[in-house]
Design a protein around this motif. Sequence first.
Motif, PDB file in Angstrom:
ATOM      1  N   HIS A   1      19.997   6.472  40.946  1.00 34.73           N
ATOM      2  CA  HIS A   1      20.894   7.453  40.876  1.00 34.73           C
ATOM      3  C   HIS A   1      22.478   7.127  40.734  1.00 34.73           C
ATOM      4  N   PHE A   2      23.416   7.953  40.384  1.00 37.11           N
ATOM      5  CA  PHE A   2      24.778   7.719  40.526  1.00 37.11           C
ATOM      6  C   PHE A   2      25.438   8.820  41.116  1.00 37.11           C
ATOM      7  N   GLY A   3      25.867   8.902  42.315  1.00 41.82           N
ATOM      8  CA  GLY A   3      26.462   9.948  43.218  1.00 41.82           C
ATOM      9  C   GLY A   3      25.243  11.209  43.443  1.00 41.82           C
ATOM     10  N   GLU A   4      25.656  12.355  42.895  1.00 43.40           N
ATOM     11  CA  GLU A   4      24.813  13.456  42.908  1.00 43.40           C
ATOM     12  C   GLU A   4      23.897  13.408  41.640  1.00 43.40           C
ATOM     13  N   HIS A   5      24.195  12.486  41.043  1.00 41.26           N
ATOM     14  CA  HIS A   5      23.165  12.772  39.604  1.00 41.26           C
ATOM     15  C   HIS A   5      21.913  11.553  40.028  1.00 41.26           C
ATOM     16  N   ALA A   6      21.100  12.081  39.319  1.00 46.24           N
ATOM     17  CA  ALA A   6      19.717  11.172  39.551  1.00 46.24           C
ATOM     18  C   ALA A   6      19.101  10.984  37.953  1.00 46.24           C
TER      19      ALA A   6
END
Length: 378
Positions: A131-136
């Motif tokens: 994941h990266f912040g709200e991005h997965a």
Amino acid sequence: MMQARALILILLCFLLSLVATPAAAVEFAVVGPRAAGMGGAGVAVTTDAYATYWNPAGLAMVKSTDIRIQGTVQVTGRDGIINALDDLKDFNPNDTSAANQAKAQSIANQINRTGATISGAGTAGLYFKGHFGEHAFGFNVSDVATSGGFVSSPLQVTTAGQVNITGQMALQGLEARQAAFSYAYAFADKTFAIGVTAKLIQGAAYTNTTSLQGGKDPNLLDNFGKAKISTSYGIDVGAIYRPTSWLRFGVVGKDLNQPTFDAPNGSVFKLTPQVRGGVAVNPWSTMTITTDMDITANQTFVPGLKSQVLSFGLEQTILSEFLSFRVGTYKNVKDAGSIFTPTAGIGLRVYSFRLDVGGGYDFNEGGAIASGALAWIF
């Protein structure tokens, strides 16, 4: 918030529009021992690396990173065929007594029944989530195999020096060997999530006929013949809606672009869209109750048989997920002869490592599902 709801509504309407699309050749296989122990339910509850298969939107619901390796196998028999094939293998053709001749005819009659068929499904692979912040994101390298067997030449009994039972069974199957890449994004403090999976698929298609003979092991697994290899791609899209912290709704559409693969007999196997929905409830933080159902009725490799599975599952974790206990059940509502098959499973977590097993047994027909996995969570 309104934009997120509009996106979810548009996606749901699109997926539901696929219900009328004729399905072909592949049923929804089970991936992972958690789902296997919970009756095959995974659309609304899977938030780990297996979400690359079950529902890519689940990747964005929990910020975590994990690597998993799993294998699952499932066999489904109908109208007593599993027991009848065992009787055929154990039959003594050298006994020419009237009783043994009657037994031979009984075995032949059992296998010749119109509904006496067998299906198999298997999945295995390596799965990753990050994941990266709200991005997965996630990917898997896996194999999803489905198959079916049915009598193509009815068994006959002859008595010429010994009691012979002979006939033929047609076997068909498809291995979808795939590299899948997933992306998901969560909106409004994880109230909504949308995900997509793109798959590069090498299809290994099988069509063959094998002989059935009294006193010999039919050994169906080794008689699918030589595969014909072709390549295509698939697109899966999923969504999750969590109106409260204890309730989740999920929906996924798989193979929306309808990839096709060449078969050895000159035909084409088409993976037409599968749509499945799920609901998950957390009465308290350590318990999950979930249910899945195929919205589409998917055809299988057995002519005239469709698969539309209803699944229920429950999971209770204790000691901060040191142990997880699971039970469930599933039924193909399109198969009048099927029963609710019970399942169960257990998971053990030690620091960053997990070991999970799950399975179930059909006490009526002798079918079974079994799954095992190792995971590293960090």
